[in-house]
Motif scaffolding. Structure first.
Motif, PDB file in Angstrom:
ATOM      1  N   GLN A  72     -10.885  93.834  76.873  1.00  0.00           N
ATOM      2  CA  GLN A  72      -9.564  93.388  77.321  1.00  0.00           C
ATOM      3  C   GLN A  72      -9.390  93.600  78.813  1.00  0.00           C
ATOM      4  OE1 GLN A  72      -6.070  94.736  75.240  1.00  0.00           O
ATOM      5  NE2 GLN A  72      -7.042  94.421  73.247  1.00  0.00           N
ATOM      6  N   GLN A  73      -9.864  94.714  79.319  1.00  0.00           N
ATOM      7  CA  GLN A  73      -9.679  95.017  80.736  1.00  0.00           C
ATOM      8  C   GLN A  73     -10.439  94.036  81.624  1.00  0.00           C
ATOM      9  OE1 GLN A  73      -7.350  97.199  81.743  1.00  0.00           O
ATOM     10  NE2 GLN A  73      -7.697  96.317  83.748  1.00  0.00           N
ATOM     11  N   GLU A  74     -11.628  93.605  81.182  1.00  0.00           N
ATOM     12  CA  GLU A  74     -12.380  92.607  81.947  1.00  0.00           C
ATOM     13  C   GLU A  74     -11.577  91.314  82.070  1.00  0.00           C
ATOM     14  OE1 GLU A  74     -17.021  92.559  81.189  1.00  0.00           O
ATOM     15  OE2 GLU A  74     -15.962  92.855  79.302  1.00  0.00           O
ATOM     16  N   VAL A  75     -10.998  90.888  80.953  1.00  0.00           N
ATOM     17  CA  VAL A  75     -10.219  89.645  80.933  1.00  0.00           C
ATOM     18  C   VAL A  75      -8.952  89.820  81.767  1.00  0.00           C
ATOM     19  CG1 VAL A  75      -9.009  87.983  79.464  1.00  0.00           C
ATOM     20  CG2 VAL A  75     -11.169  88.995  78.689  1.00  0.00           C
ATOM     21  N   ARG A  76      -8.307  90.955  81.608  1.00  0.00           N
ATOM     22  CA  ARG A  76      -7.089  91.243  82.384  1.00  0.00           C
ATOM     23  C   ARG A  76      -7.389  91.184  83.890  1.00  0.00           C
ATOM     24  NH1 ARG A  76      -5.654  95.266  79.493  1.00  0.00           N
ATOM     25  NH2 ARG A  76      -4.023  94.211  78.327  1.00  0.00           N
ATOM     26  N   ASP A  77      -8.472  91.820  84.312  1.00  0.00           N
ATOM     27  CA  ASP A  77      -8.856  91.795  85.724  1.00  0.00           C
ATOM     28  C   ASP A  77      -9.119  90.371  86.195  1.00  0.00           C
ATOM     29  OD1 ASP A  77      -8.674  94.557  85.748  1.00  0.00           O
ATOM     30  OD2 ASP A  77     -10.844  94.883  85.613  1.00  0.00           O
ATOM     31  N   LYS A  78      -9.787  89.582  85.363  1.00  0.00           N
ATOM     32  CA  LYS A  78     -10.101  88.202  85.715  1.00  0.00           C
ATOM     33  C   LYS A  78      -8.820  87.379  85.854  1.00  0.00           C
ATOM     34  CE  LYS A  78     -13.915  86.919  86.064  1.00  0.00           C
ATOM     35  NZ  LYS A  78     -14.740  86.749  87.285  1.00  0.00           N
ATOM     36  N   LEU A  79      -7.864  87.593  84.961  1.00  0.00           N
ATOM     37  CA  LEU A  79      -6.597  86.850  85.030  1.00  0.00           C
ATOM     38  C   LEU A  79      -5.836  87.183  86.309  1.00  0.00           C
ATOM     39  CD1 LEU A  79      -5.519  87.175  81.290  1.00  0.00           C
ATOM     40  CD2 LEU A  79      -6.231  85.071  82.444  1.00  0.00           C
ATOM     41  N   TYR A  80      -5.833  88.452  86.694  1.00  0.00           N
ATOM     42  CA  TYR A  80      -5.192  88.834  87.958  1.00  0.00           C
ATOM     43  C   TYR A  80      -5.932  88.184  89.138  1.00  0.00           C
ATOM     44  CZ  TYR A  80      -1.992  92.250  85.905  1.00  0.00           C
ATOM     45  OH  TYR A  80      -0.978  92.853  85.205  1.00  0.00           O
ATOM     46  N   GLU A  81      -7.245  88.147  89.034  1.00  0.00           N
ATOM     47  CA  GLU A  81      -8.061  87.527  90.076  1.00  0.00           C
ATOM     48  C   GLU A  81      -7.715  86.039  90.219  1.00  0.00           C
ATOM     49  OE1 GLU A  81     -12.733  86.577  90.258  1.00  0.00           O
ATOM     50  OE2 GLU A  81     -12.283  88.678  89.833  1.00  0.00           O
TER      51      GLU A  81
ATOM     52  N   GLU B 132      -0.240  89.454  80.445  1.00  0.00           N
ATOM     53  CA  GLU B 132      -0.074  90.082  79.136  1.00  0.00           C
ATOM     54  C   GLU B 132       0.158  89.043  78.037  1.00  0.00           C
ATOM     55  OE1 GLU B 132      -1.011  93.153  78.662  1.00  0.00           O
ATOM     56  OE2 GLU B 132      -1.308  93.271  80.820  1.00  0.00           O
ATOM     57  N   ARG B 133       0.895  87.986  78.359  1.00  0.00           N
ATOM     58  CA  ARG B 133       1.114  86.904  77.391  1.00  0.00           C
ATOM     59  C   ARG B 133      -0.212  86.197  77.059  1.00  0.00           C
ATOM     60  NH1 ARG B 133       4.355  83.668  80.196  1.00  0.00           N
ATOM     61  NH2 ARG B 133       5.998  85.222  80.164  1.00  0.00           N
ATOM     62  N   THR B 134      -1.028  85.977  78.070  1.00  0.00           N
ATOM     63  CA  THR B 134      -2.336  85.341  77.870  1.00  0.00           C
ATOM     64  C   THR B 134      -3.250  86.227  77.038  1.00  0.00           C
ATOM     65  OG1 THR B 134      -2.106  84.172  79.986  1.00  0.00           O
ATOM     66  CG2 THR B 134      -4.318  84.319  79.069  1.00  0.00           C
ATOM     67  N   ILE B 135      -3.251  87.527  77.334  1.00  0.00           N
ATOM     68  CA  ILE B 135      -4.065  88.479  76.555  1.00  0.00           C
ATOM     69  C   ILE B 135      -3.633  88.437  75.090  1.00  0.00           C
ATOM     70  CG2 ILE B 135      -4.526  90.953  76.163  1.00  0.00           C
ATOM     71  CD1 ILE B 135      -6.032  90.098  78.584  1.00  0.00           C
ATOM     72  N   SER B 136      -2.340  88.444  74.832  1.00  0.00           N
ATOM     73  CA  SER B 136      -1.825  88.391  73.457  1.00  0.00           C
ATOM     74  C   SER B 136      -2.273  87.120  72.752  1.00  0.00           C
ATOM     75  CB  SER B 136      -0.298  88.459  73.444  1.00  0.00           C
ATOM     76  OG  SER B 136       0.134  89.693  73.926  1.00  0.00           O
ATOM     77  N   THR B 137      -2.200  86.001  73.447  1.00  0.00           N
ATOM     78  CA  THR B 137      -2.620  84.720  72.867  1.00  0.00           C
ATOM     79  C   THR B 137      -4.109  84.730  72.544  1.00  0.00           C
ATOM     80  OG1 THR B 137      -0.895  83.592  74.129  1.00  0.00           O
ATOM     81  CG2 THR B 137      -2.644  82.220  73.226  1.00  0.00           C
ATOM     82  N   LEU B 138      -4.905  85.277  73.449  1.00  0.00           N
ATOM     83  CA  LEU B 138      -6.349  85.357  73.215  1.00  0.00           C
ATOM     84  C   LEU B 138      -6.670  86.225  72.002  1.00  0.00           C
ATOM     85  CD1 LEU B 138      -7.582  85.738  76.908  1.00  0.00           C
ATOM     86  CD2 LEU B 138      -7.938  83.754  75.422  1.00  0.00           C
ATOM     87  N   ILE B 139      -5.912  87.301  71.830  1.00  0.00           N
ATOM     88  CA  ILE B 139      -6.113  88.176  70.669  1.00  0.00           C
ATOM     89  C   ILE B 139      -5.695  87.453  69.383  1.00  0.00           C
ATOM     90  CG2 ILE B 139      -5.322  90.303  69.537  1.00  0.00           C
ATOM     91  CD1 ILE B 139      -5.153  91.543  72.398  1.00  0.00           C
TER      92      ILE B 139
ATOM     93  N   GLY C  14      -4.859  84.820  89.935  1.00  0.00           N
ATOM     94  CA  GLY C  14      -3.539  84.677  90.535  1.00  0.00           C
ATOM     95  C   GLY C  14      -2.365  84.741  89.574  1.00  0.00           C
ATOM     96  N   LEU C  15      -2.569  85.205  88.352  1.00  0.00           N
ATOM     97  CA  LEU C  15      -1.456  85.310  87.410  1.00  0.00           C
ATOM     98  C   LEU C  15      -0.654  86.584  87.659  1.00  0.00           C
ATOM     99  CD1 LEU C  15      -2.990  83.035  85.974  1.00  0.00           C
ATOM    100  CD2 LEU C  15      -2.339  84.095  83.826  1.00  0.00           C
ATOM    101  N   HIS C  16       0.603  86.543  87.284  1.00  0.00           N
ATOM    102  CA  HIS C  16       1.475  87.715  87.387  1.00  0.00           C
ATOM    103  C   HIS C  16       1.422  88.502  86.089  1.00  0.00           C
ATOM    104  CE1 HIS C  16       3.021  86.442  91.231  1.00  0.00           C
ATOM    105  NE2 HIS C  16       3.166  85.228  90.741  1.00  0.00           N
ATOM    106  N   MET C  17       1.931  89.728  86.128  1.00  0.00           N
ATOM    107  CA  MET C  17       1.793  90.645  85.009  1.00  0.00           C
ATOM    108  C   MET C  17       2.272  90.069  83.675  1.00  0.00           C
ATOM    109  SD  MET C  17       2.802  94.643  84.816  1.00  0.00           S
ATOM    110  CE  MET C  17       4.334  94.710  83.939  1.00  0.00           C
ATOM    111  N   GLU C  18       3.448  89.430  83.659  1.00  0.00           N
ATOM    112  CA  GLU C  18       3.983  88.891  82.402  1.00  0.00           C
ATOM    113  C   GLU C  18       3.045  87.823  81.846  1.00  0.00           C
ATOM    114  OE1 GLU C  18       6.054  88.379  85.359  1.00  0.00           O
ATOM    115  OE2 GLU C  18       6.696  90.467  85.133  1.00  0.00           O
ATOM    116  N   ASP C  19       2.552  86.949  82.730  1.00  0.00           N
ATOM    117  CA  ASP C  19       1.640  85.881  82.303  1.00  0.00           C
ATOM    118  C   ASP C  19       0.307  86.456  81.822  1.00  0.00           C
ATOM    119  OD1 ASP C  19       3.491  83.864  82.908  1.00  0.00           O
ATOM    120  OD2 ASP C  19       2.810  83.776  84.998  1.00  0.00           O
TER     121      ASP C  19
END
Length: 167
Positions: free
Chosen positions: A36-45, A54-61, A47-52
């Motif tokens: 999860q942390q790898e994906v989270r880091d990539k999403l921030y990279e 976490e929402r994307t991580i939830s959808t992926l799960i 240009g997504l904001h925190m809410e987006d």
């Protein structure tokens, strides 16, 4: 005069929309198991904001693109079988990827204890070209440090080196 230095990569980086990032993250996760942390880091990279993020991580799960337990099991078996890593090194790397302790314990159960000891024996035999009993004090110390660097437990190493004297 104020000088603002920005590296070219971050200045020219195109920000993704949440939907585009989700599609890209699905491909990223489908290619290989991810923490999860790898994906989270990539999403921030991207240009997504925190809410987006976490929402994307939830959808992926929810869509089973991201499964931390599945990742941990695949990681453990891959590093053990392909790189010959011991449990200590595997645990350290999973902690760096922020995998929870209970999941690490579950994943480590995937390693068969007989296979684990055999892998250690194979590494020892590959590393040295003479019986263990013929190793000098310096060679033995070097071998022990090497095996500990691979992540094997000290007591198991000493047990293997002690029981292999009949070779």
């Amino acid at each position: 005069m104020k000088i603002c230095i920005m590296d070219d990569a971050s200045a020219n980086k195109k920000k993704l929309t949440p939907l585009a990032a989700l599609r890209k993250a699905e491909s990223y996760c489908a290619y290989q198991e991810r923490a999860q942390q790898e994906v989270r880091d990539k999403l921030y990279e991207w240009g997504l904001h925190m809410e987006d993020v976490e929402r994307t991580i939830s959808t992926l799960i929810e869509n089973n693109f991201l499964n931390e337990e599945r990742f941990a099991k695949a990681y453990v078996l891959g590093k053990f079988r392909m790189k010959g890593w011991g449990k200590i090194k595997i645990v350290q790397h999973l902690k760096q990827k922020r995998v929870s302790k209970p999941l690490i314990q579950i994943a480590l159960r995937e390693i068969d204890l007989d296979d684990y000891e055999q892998k250690l024996q194979d590494i020892i035999e590959k590393k040295i070209n003479k019986p263990i009993s013929k190793l000098s004090y310096m060679e033995r110390g070097k071998l022990i440090r090497f095996l500990m660097g691979k992540g094997y437990e000290q007591d198991l190493i000493y047990r293997k080196l002690g029981s292999s004297d009949e070779e």
